[in-house]
Design a protein around this motif. Structure first.
Motif, PDB file in Angstrom:
ATOM      1  N   ALA A  84      14.051  11.467 -46.627  1.00 26.84           N
ATOM      2  CA  ALA A  84      14.467  12.802 -46.177  1.00 26.84           C
ATOM      3  C   ALA A  84      15.665  12.640 -45.247  1.00 26.84           C
ATOM      4  O   ALA A  84      15.588  11.915 -44.245  1.00 26.84           O
ATOM      5  CB  ALA A  84      13.316  13.495 -45.473  1.00 26.84           C
ATOM      6  N   HIS A  85      16.751  13.324 -45.579  1.00 24.95           N
ATOM      7  CA  HIS A  85      17.982  13.171 -44.810  1.00 24.95           C
ATOM      8  C   HIS A  85      17.936  13.909 -43.480  1.00 24.95           C
ATOM      9  O   HIS A  85      18.806  13.698 -42.633  1.00 24.95           O
ATOM     10  CB  HIS A  85      19.176  13.658 -45.642  1.00 24.95           C
ATOM     11  CG  HIS A  85      19.515  12.721 -46.761  1.00 24.95           C
ATOM     12  ND1 HIS A  85      20.451  11.713 -46.646  1.00 24.95           N
ATOM     13  CD2 HIS A  85      19.010  12.629 -48.015  1.00 24.95           C
ATOM     14  CE1 HIS A  85      20.535  11.049 -47.786  1.00 24.95           C
ATOM     15  NE2 HIS A  85      19.675  11.587 -48.649  1.00 24.95           N
ATOM     16  N   GLY A  86      16.970  14.797 -43.305  1.00 26.62           N
ATOM     17  CA  GLY A  86      16.826  15.481 -42.016  1.00 26.62           C
ATOM     18  C   GLY A  86      17.619  16.769 -41.952  1.00 26.62           C
ATOM     19  O   GLY A  86      18.806  16.791 -42.272  1.00 26.62           O
ATOM     20  N   ALA A  87      16.944  17.816 -41.517  1.00 23.74           N
ATOM     21  CA  ALA A  87      17.602  19.115 -41.305  1.00 23.74           C
ATOM     22  C   ALA A  87      17.153  19.614 -39.942  1.00 23.74           C
ATOM     23  O   ALA A  87      17.736  19.258 -38.926  1.00 23.74           O
ATOM     24  CB  ALA A  87      17.229  20.090 -42.428  1.00 23.74           C
ATOM     25  N   THR A  88      16.120  20.466 -39.919  1.00 30.59           N
ATOM     26  CA  THR A  88      15.558  20.883 -38.628  1.00 30.59           C
ATOM     27  C   THR A  88      14.567  19.864 -38.093  1.00 30.59           C
ATOM     28  O   THR A  88      14.105  19.981 -36.959  1.00 30.59           O
ATOM     29  CB  THR A  88      14.863  22.243 -38.780  1.00 30.59           C
ATOM     30  OG1 THR A  88      13.831  22.135 -39.768  1.00 30.59           O
ATOM     31  CG2 THR A  88      15.858  23.311 -39.206  1.00 30.59           C
ATOM     32  N   MET A  89      14.192  18.886 -38.946  1.00 30.62           N
ATOM     33  CA  MET A  89      13.301  17.815 -38.510  1.00 30.62           C
ATOM     34  C   MET A  89      13.994  16.481 -38.752  1.00 30.62           C
ATOM     35  O   MET A  89      14.977  16.389 -39.505  1.00 30.62           O
ATOM     36  CB  MET A  89      11.960  17.876 -39.268  1.00 30.62           C
ATOM     37  CG  MET A  89      11.168  19.162 -39.011  1.00 30.62           C
ATOM     38  SD  MET A  89       9.651  19.255 -39.971  1.00 30.62           S
ATOM     39  CE  MET A  89       8.772  17.842 -39.322  1.00 30.62           C
TER      40      MET A  89
END
Length: 556
Positions: A540-545
């Motif tokens: 997971a490249h990460g967004a809000t987490m």
């Protein structure tokens, strides 16, 4: 054509309440029996009084009282078990009788009727005379009735059920009526001697039926108890704790605080009673019961006898439905006992049909659940739910082969299997998977009830192989980099990565805010670890987490 200048007649509603309906319905079969009589209902591990005769009420018994307490108060009490269906059928008979007074009648279960008498009362000499005529008819039937007439449904119901009643309080020992009789009499006499007004005499009891003149709904409702507004018991208890006992205590209160504290239902009931919110009288639709019955000359009790009667009833019902092009979706078998009680079994089908051979096994497997008691003197089979079944069309020679193929490919065997399993575990418990319109892995399949869905015509194959097992993403300890790691830690095990194929990038549905996809875009890898286990990992490249590695499934 000029309009009629005369104003239209105001709407007038009559509510009829039969407070002893269940008991008096059974007593009609024994008019000379004067013993205290009560109809009881099962409530958990105990039985409660449901409906009382006049003699039982005179003995001090109350509806809702436990049967063991009632027998302690009245040892000669005679009881019968409640039969809700028979009560509903008798109320339907009363609705038909009330059609002589107005064509617009609705049933309000379990013991009331609503009659729209707008423009009808003058045919009987007026509203008071109409009420007297109804009371006379009910007296001839051996029934107790209480009536109320008002401009609205809520007000008519309130007058019929609570006219002449007293508003109960929620106190224990601080109320005047909880004091000793001598104390109350001395207090009243002392108040009179000191120059105050003379104590008022007790008001006479209001008649069982009461009429609110047109336009005076508010004044007619004001002295009634709060229960006249058809409120839930929890709301009534809260209002009583605040000292609110009568309808007039609420009519002048601001609506916003009432709605915030007690909910919109309280405000709605007030508006319905006053006529600010319309509440129509919806008459019952025309009845057309798809049912057959058999009255037996002698009571039966063996399962084989019930099955033999079912073999005679079911073909008749199916033949009737076949002539109308209908099929049975839900069926019920009712067994009426000699003691006036009734028991039933029901079954549902995955597909509507009028074939007796496909319906009979469903009821036969449940015949052991019927308790014959002292004997069964009538059986009734009713199709509770029916649906259209398309008849076969005449086909030519060119279409004969296609018709045979369609018949051979029909899912009748599968439908019968679903029906039999559903009869034991419930139709909703038998499900099938259908392809979902989403590229998200956990949304590629949707679960549907097998009885109300058809098999999927085809399952689209994904461009990249997907795992056989999917679970909620589980964290994997690995270096925080988008490249496949050489060593991972998952479920408490250290696993060495032997090979990795990918990536397959899957983006979240941007129009939805799903907590599981707040980690942003995912890169999926098919990874083989030591021991031959093939896992489906993604980074997971990460967004809000925060970013990181997760395991989403397994190919094994």
């Amino acid at each position: 054509m000029p309009e009629d200048p005369r104003p239209s007649a105001p709407r007038r509603i009559m509510s009829l309440w039969f407070p002893r309906l269940a008991a008096e319905h059974l007593l009609r079969a024994a008019p000379g029996d004067t013993r205290p009589f009560a109809v009881v209902r099962d409530h958990g591990n105990m039985q409660l009084l449901w409906s009382l005769s006049a003699a039982a009420s005179a003995a001090g018994l109350k509806p809702g009282q436990p049967l063991r307490d009632a027998r302690a108060m009245c040892p000669e009490l005679h009881t019968r078990l409640r039969n809700p269906q028979r009560e509903a059928a008798f109320l339907t008979v009363l609705r038909r009788w009330a059609g002589k007074y107005s064509p617009w009648i609705a049933e309000t279960a379990p013991e009331s009727l609503l009659i729209d008498i707008t423009g009808c009362a003058h045919l009987f000499g007026g509203e008071a005379e109409l009420m007297e005529a109804i009371a006379g008819d009910c007296a001839g039937f051996g029934l107790t009735v209480q009536a109320g007439i008002a401009d609205t449904v809520g007000a008519a119901w309130a007058l019929a059920h609570h006219a002449g009643g007293t508003a109960a309080h929620n106190r224990t020992g601080d109320a005047v009526d909880a004091e000793a009789r001598a104390t109350r009499s001395r207090a009243a006499r002392r108040h009179w001697v000191k120059g105050g007004p003379a104590p008022l005499a007790a008001a006479p009891a209001a008649p069982a039926g009461r009429i609110a003149p047109p336009g005076q709904t508010r004044s007619a409702l004001a002295p009634l108890p709060l229960a006249a507004l058809r409120l839930e018991p929890e709301v009534l208890a809260q209002l009583a704790r605040l000292g609110l006992r009568r309808v007039e205590d609420l009519l002048n209160q601001p609506r916003a605080p009432l709605a915030r504290r007690f909910g919109q239902a309280l405000v709605l009931r007030i508006d319905q009673a006053l006529g600010h919110v319309p509440e129509p009288v919806s008459p019952a639709p025309a009845e057309r019961a798809d049912a057959v019955r058999m009255t037996l000359p002698e009571p039966i009790g063996l399962e084989t006898d019930i099955a033999a009667a079912l073999d005679r009833l079911l073909p008749r019902l199916c033949a009737t439905l076949e002539g109308r092009g209908m099929g049975i979706r839900t069926i019920r078998l009712q067994a009426f006992r000699t003691d006036g009680t009734m028991q039933w079994i029901s079954a549902g089908l995955a597909r509507p049909t009028h074939d007796p051979g496909r319906i009979r096994p469903l009821l036969a497997m449940k015949l052991s659940e019927i308790d014959a008691g002292f004997g069964i003197d009538m059986l009734r089979v009713e199709a509770l739910q029916t649906e259209p079944v398309h008849r076969e069309q005449a086909r030519g020679h060119a279409e004969a082969g296609q018709a045979v193929s369609e018949r051979l490919a029909a899912q009748t065997a599968l439908d019968d299997l679903v029906t039999r399993i559903g009869a034991r575990v419930g139709m909703e418990a038998v499900t099938r998977l259908h392809p979902g319109a989403s590229h998200i892995p956990e949304k590629t399949a949707i679960v549907l009830a097998a009885a109300w869905s058809d098999p999927a015509p085809g399952w689209p194959a994904p461009a990249v192989p997907r795992p056989r097992l999917l679970w909620r993403p589980e964290p994997v300890s690995a270096p925080d980099a988008p490249r496949p790691p050489g060593l991972i830690r998952w479920r408490g095990r250290r696993l060495r990565v032997l090979s990795a194929t990918g990536p397959e990038r899957i983006a979240p549905e941007w129009w939805l805010d799903e907590p599981a996809w707040r980690t942003g875009v995912r890169d999926y890898w098919r990874v083989t670890v030591e021991g031959g286990e093939r896992l489906w990992l993604y980074y997971a490249h990460g967004a809000t987490m925060s970013a990181g590695w997760f395991c989403h499934g397994s190919f094994a």
